[in-house]
Design an enzyme around this catalytic site. Structure first.
Site, short mmCIF file in Angstrom:
data_model
loop_
_atom_site.label_atom_id
_atom_site.label_comp_id
_atom_site.label_asym_id
_atom_site.label_seq_id
_atom_site.Cartn_x
_atom_site.Cartn_y
_atom_site.Cartn_z
N GLU A 39 5.63 -0.97 13.44
CA GLU A 39 6.57 -0.01 14.33
C GLU A 39 5.83 1.33 14.36
O GLU A 39 5.68 1.79 13.43
CB GLU A 39 7.90 -0.10 13.54
CG GLU A 39 8.86 1.01 14.43
CD GLU A 39 9.68 1.70 13.24
OE1 GLU A 39 9.73 3.15 13.66
OE2 GLU A 39 10.39 1.31 12.54
N LYS A 62 0.96 -1.21 0.01
CA LYS A 62 -0.09 0.15 0.04
C LYS A 62 1.06 1.20 0.04
O LYS A 62 1.79 1.47 1.03
CB LYS A 62 -0.99 -0.19 1.18
CG LYS A 62 -1.61 1.22 1.63
CD LYS A 62 -2.31 1.97 0.65
CE LYS A 62 -2.92 3.06 1.22
NZ LYS A 62 -2.10 4.33 1.43
N CYS A 84 11.88 7.86 13.41
CA CYS A 84 11.50 7.16 14.44
C CYS A 84 12.46 6.98 15.73
O CYS A 84 12.05 6.66 16.79
CB CYS A 84 10.98 5.61 14.17
SG CYS A 84 12.19 4.81 13.03
#
Length: 503
Positions: free
Chosen positions: A247, A166, A284
């Protein structure tokens, strides 16, 4: 629903216009993946490895077109994107090496003991097998390395799983180019077309429809906690639940211990701000929280962080949604002491205030760090104990500091996937020993990593063959060990063939 990409630096709308994938497109991609799963799972390690190398070659062959489109859609500088492509290609080749060598299947063989008393032992042979079609969701902050041809895709393909990506709606053109490289590699490798496909969409319903599709067997995701949890909940609510390896959020706390602060406060302050501002704070592993014990040195450290943060040039954020969310988060952060609001943002609170306000521990995605002042070592320990799951935690300390804080170190091992000593967490090495994961809400499954060769284990499951005739066993479990794997045979690691009794 129609959507377009937009240059975050110039606000220019970028052609073409994209359309949300409908049920028919999602259905076709998922069933094509399902139809190809058996053939792909049965491909030789050499064929699978050659395919991954071909994907790497095709990405390189895209040349400047890929970098230019990614620049237009993300605002990231050319050097950063070129480095990211090197990482992406390197990941693919690394997983090709893992697939080719083959021992990742963790073959375990306990040969039969027909004369054992009081009961005989059957012949038991266990190995990892692919899960089936994996839905991979591209991340916004790494348009190459955590996207269409990124680590989730590479590790899923290396394990023998078809992949349906996606694409992230912020960089659809970049995604199209990367997808074209994988499609070309599929054709070059003589694999069924369903081994890889991609769908577009800006509506959450596209993502949810893909996760709910009965042909999808697992999900790989990197992004926000809200989106990751929505996918996790949708997967769990299916008639046949599937694993979601998401995550999500992490504030990556940094603990600055007293002796280290006395010895090198300036260097730590400089490193903290550089790490916090790297990539405009859109990583992140960005350290969003730093904790220390009240002292004159701590006050000086806070002042140094503020001064260095104020001198940071504010960069272009990846897209309007992230920029708006960052501005809103900073504006809504009330009743804190602001030390810097220009460049990178820095705020400070006391330990009691931090513990009493859970929202202060939430991730702010962007160039922001919160400094927390603890009155003493006991309070610092309590702060560590109150943290949610994180990707990383960092300690700055001398040998004396670390000895005194041994209980904090041990406590942090229950909270994080990676402990950093006297450094900073930004920069995640793609290596066998890397752990990029952590307890919830950092990830939905703390046992696994999304970076490094161990990422392959997310997309495989063990199958045991009991008393199977030799000709009907997978090559990995046959006596002759035709693949030359390192196997655990009767409790001993070996690459040697098994010589049957009387053989």
């Amino acid at each position: 629903m129609e959507f377009t990409a937009r240059n975050p630096a110039t606000k220019e709308v970028l052609a073409p216009v994209y359309q949300d994938a409908g049920d028919a497109a999602i259905d076709a991609a998922a069933w094509a993946a399902h139809a190809s799963a058996g053939e792909f799972a049965g491909a030789t390690p050499q064929k699978r490895a050659a395919f991954l190398d071909a994907v790497a070659d095709e990405l390189v062959a895209l040349g400047s077109r890929l970098i230019e489109r990614a620049q237009q859609e993300t605002g990231l500088p050319q050097a950063r994107l070129e480095g990211e492509r090197v990482r992406t290609v390197g990941q693919l080749r690394l997983f090709a090496t893992v697939a080719r060598e083959g021992s990742w299947v963790d073959a375990r063989i306990d040969t039969a003991l027909p004369d054992r008393s009081p009961l005989p032992r059957p012949d038991l042979r266990r190995m990892l097998r692919p899960l089936g079609p994996v839905a991979v969701f591209g991340a916004s902050n790494f348009p190459l390395a955590f996207s269409v041809a990124g680590g989730d895709t590479a590790s899923a393909l290396a394990a023998g799983n078809p992949v349906i990506v996606k694409a992230h709606p912020a960089h659809p053109g970049t995604s199209d180019l990367a997808a074209s490289a994988i499609v070309a590699a599929v054709e070059r490798s003589g694999l069924p077309a369903g081994v890889f496909s991609m769908v577009h969409g800006i509506s959450p319903e596209v993502s949810l429809a893909l996760v709910r599709h009965p042909a999808v067997a697992a999900v790989g995701f990197t992004g926000s906690q809200r989106a990751g949890r929505a996918l996790f909940d949708a997967a769990a609510a299916r008639p046949r639940p599937i694993p979601v390896f998401a995550e999500m959020s992490s504030v990556n706390p940094v603990f600055i211990l007293p002796s280290a602060l006395c010895e090198r406060a300036g260097a730590i302050a400089e490193g903290l701000v550089a790490s916090c501002a790297l990539g405009v704070g859109q990583l992140c592993t960005k350290p969003g929280l730093a904790m220390g014990i009240a002292s004159r040195e701590w006050d000086g450290f806070c002042d140094a962080v503020a001064a260095k943060a104020g001198a940071v040039a504010r960069g272009v954020m990846l897209h309007a949604g992230i920029a708006d969310a960052f501005a809103k988060s900073v504006a809504n952060l009330r009743d804190v002491e602001w030390l810097a609001r220009d460049g990178a943002c820095v705020a400070r609170v006391g330990a009691g205030e931090f513990s009493a306000r859970p929202e202060l521990a939430h991730e702010i995605f962007g160039p922001f760090v919160l400094l927390v002042t603890a009155p003493d070592e006991a309070a610092l320990r309590r702060l560590a104990g109150g943290l949610e799951g994180q990707l990383t935690a960092t300690l700055h300390g001398t040998d004396e500091d670390l000895a005194r804080a041994a209980d904090i170190v041990e406590l942090l091992t229950t909270k994080v996937g990676r402990l950093v000593c006297n450094g900073f967490p930004t920069g995640v090495e793609v290596a066998p020993a890397m752990q990029h994961g952590g307890p919830y809400p950092a990830t939905t499954d703390t046992r696994f990593t999304s970076v490094g060769t161990a990422a392959i284990f997310r997309f495989a499951r063990p199958v045991c063959y009991q008393n199977f005739p030799e000709p009907h066993l997978p090559d990995a479990l046959r006596n002759a060990n035709p693949l030359g794997l390192l196997r655990l045979v009767n409790g001993e690691p070996t690459r040697a063939p098994i010589v049957p009794p009387g053989g």
